[in-house]
Each structure stands twice: as C-alpha cells, then as structure tokens.
Design a protein around this motif. Sequence first.
Motif, PDB file in Angstrom:
ATOM      1  N   THR A   7       0.845  -1.180   0.000  1.00 43.40           N
ATOM      2  CA  THR A   7       0.000   0.000   0.000  1.00 43.40           C
ATOM      3  C   THR A   7       0.886   1.237   0.000  1.00 43.40           C
ATOM      4  O   THR A   7       2.097   1.151   0.209  1.00 43.40           O
ATOM      5  N   ASP A  13      -3.885   4.089   5.777  1.00 45.55           N
ATOM      6  CA  ASP A  13      -3.708   3.123   4.686  1.00 45.55           C
ATOM      7  C   ASP A  13      -2.870   1.927   5.132  1.00 45.55           C
ATOM      8  O   ASP A  13      -3.064   0.808   4.641  1.00 45.55           O
ATOM      9  N   GLN A 106      -1.799   1.651  -6.190  1.00 49.57           N
ATOM     10  CA  GLN A 106      -1.027   0.441  -6.477  1.00 49.57           C
ATOM     11  C   GLN A 106      -1.177   0.028  -7.954  1.00 49.57           C
ATOM     12  O   GLN A 106      -1.582  -1.093  -8.274  1.00 49.57           O
TER      13      GLN A 106
END
Length: 403
Positions: A7, A13, A106
């Motif tokens: 991540t 996150d 990503q």
Amino acid sequence: MRVLLSTYGTRGDVEPLVALAVRLRALGVEVRMCTPPDEEFAERLAGLGVRHVPVGPAVRTLMRGAVLPSAADLARYRTELVETQFDVLPAAADGCDVLVAAGLAQIAARSVAEAAGIRYVYASYAAVHLPSPHHAPPPRPGWAEPDPGTNDNRTLWELDARNVNAQFGETLNGRRAALGLPPVDDVRDHVLTDRPWLAADPALGPWRETPGLDVVQTGTWSLPDERPLPAGLVTFLDAGAPPVYVGFGSIRPPRDVARGAIEAILAQGHRALLSRGWADLDLVDGRDDCFAVGEVNQQRLFGRVTAVVHHGGAGTTVTAARAGAPQVVAATQLSDNPYWAGRVADLEIGVALDGPTATADSLSAAIRTALAPDTRARAKALADEIRTDGAAVAASLLLDTVR
C-alpha cells in the motif's frame, strides 16, 4: 506460504494491512509489506517481525504543506510512484504466492503479480472507491472535474476511468510491454479486478450489489489495541466529565476549523481533548478544561469521551462507531472522507460538515446535535453491530484462495 502486502499512504492506509499481516503470521504465513519509507512504519513492522520494503517518498513530507501540490506536481508524483513500484515490487514479490494491494495508487501491483505468475488480490477500505451506480466517485485532486450539473453516477464513473487512463495508461502499458505483457485498456478496472475485497464494516459502510463486480466484504481490518493511556491523559479524564475529542489524524485542517471546534465545545460547557496529529496542533492555551495529546490508543480512549470530532478517516470513523461515540465529521474533500461523513449522517449517529466551509456557528450546532440524547442512543445501538473479526476473516479467505 509467503504473502506480499502493498500500500501507499498515511497511517490509515498502512494499519489495516498491518492487522492482516498479524493475522496471517498467526496462521504460519511469512509476510512482507511494502509501505512508504517513513520511520514509524518501518519501526511498526520491525516490532511485529514483518519484513519492510520501502517504496516511494516519505508520506509525512508530502503532507506537510497547508495546501495540496499543483495538478502538474501531483501528476509527476503519481507517475514517479508507478515507476518506483515497477522497480521495487518484483524483488519484493520474489518467492511469494500472492500479492495483496490496497488502494488505487497500487497501479503496478497486478502487472508485477502477473509477470511473476502469482495470485493478485485488490482490497479497498471504503465502498466509495469501487465503481457503482449507487454512489459517485470520490474526489481525486488534480484531475479533470465533471461539467457543472453532472450528477449521474454512471457518467461520473466513466469520467473517472478516463482520468485514470490519462494519468497512468501510457506509463503502465510501457512497463507491461517491457515485461512481455499485453496492454491494458481500462487501467482502473484492471487494478480493481472484477472481484475486489472490501475491508469495511457491513453495518457502517455496506456494499450495495452492483453488476460486474463480485465484491467480497470481509469487515474492517483492525487489531485489538492493549496499550495503556498516558498517565497525564488519564489524570485529565478522571478529573471531570468525559470530554469531546477533536482530532484530524494525518490531515492538516484549516486552523479555523480546529480552533472553532475547541471553542464551540468549551462554550457549551464541555471539556475538550485535542489530538495534535501530523499537523502538530496545539490550541490548548493553558486551560484546565482542555488537554492536548499525541498519538494514543483510540480504542481505549474513545470509550471515555462523549463525542468525536474528526476529518472522516475510515479508521477513526469505525473506532468511534465501535465505541458508541457520536461523531461530528468535518470532512476534507479528499479520498473517502466525504463518504464516511455521509455514512455518519445517514445512520444519524452524528453530523456531517464540509470541513473547508465549516463555520463557528455550524460547528457549534453540529456538536449540540451530536450530544443530543437521541444521537447518543443511536450511536450506542450501532456499536453492538460493528464487527471486530475482519482481518481474521480476510486472512483465512486468503489462505483458501491460494490453496
């Protein structure tokens, strides 16, 4: 079995993947994790015995500014991050059986998994990040805005897909060609897959069935936090009635919003507890009815406050909901913050405000509503529905997927 988790972003996150890593390790799985290179993430993972692979620039450095970077700077930063992912992730994924990526940033992850011949799972922390006619896309700073008056969700998601393609298409397909992989026409849907996982609580942020997406909702990925509260904070909590908590996490809020919330709380006769956050807020001014703290155990703390004023982060929202604390969400117009503000309002467990336009009057009214008996009763009732097993569910599902 080996798993690579990846991540990029702030603590909100990173921590859900940390929870998944811990549950996987308890099942005998070797875990590696890609995060930003910030020291706090490296130390967190080292303490858990998880191999840390730094990717991209430090997030705290990027979050220091009072305003967002320009559209051109954001575009350059996003492209450089994708290039860095293609440079770093292949070695990190070497010997792994599956790659789990969280967050639209990503972009390279699925291609790296494809080239390595391993499984790929995409995870989102909020339903709003997955395309659906039931909601509009979240704000994405620096990208083209829809025409004024455009409110059809399907049209907005089509524009979102074009924006993602415009930002990442050339870079992604250039690197895929170098790996001997075919080009991708729709970058966003390529990253998401047609079976994404949703690491959000079904009671707080449910997924509504949408054609074309077979979403697996596991519940929020979190861990029990057993850390004690600092002694000074405990002394403050014990000295009077439960305070109203004010905190904005990694976000730098408009100073008027933070100060306005504190002043509104004190003006209504309540005590205030301020979290300094990444912005290092300090608005206490020596008052004995107001106390400032750094990073603390929110799970333990929110059970001792009367309401939570925050920016709309997924982690803060679910932690407050689990504690049964009413919420005032002064949301920034970033990512999923407005979505979680809307969920708090829809469930009537608090009030949603547009953070950048919040005023002293609107903050005062919102705090009054949040502290009303009916709001408190609804927040307490919802707390019993919030699940705590999401990371364990996801870990077991991941093992079944690979097997």
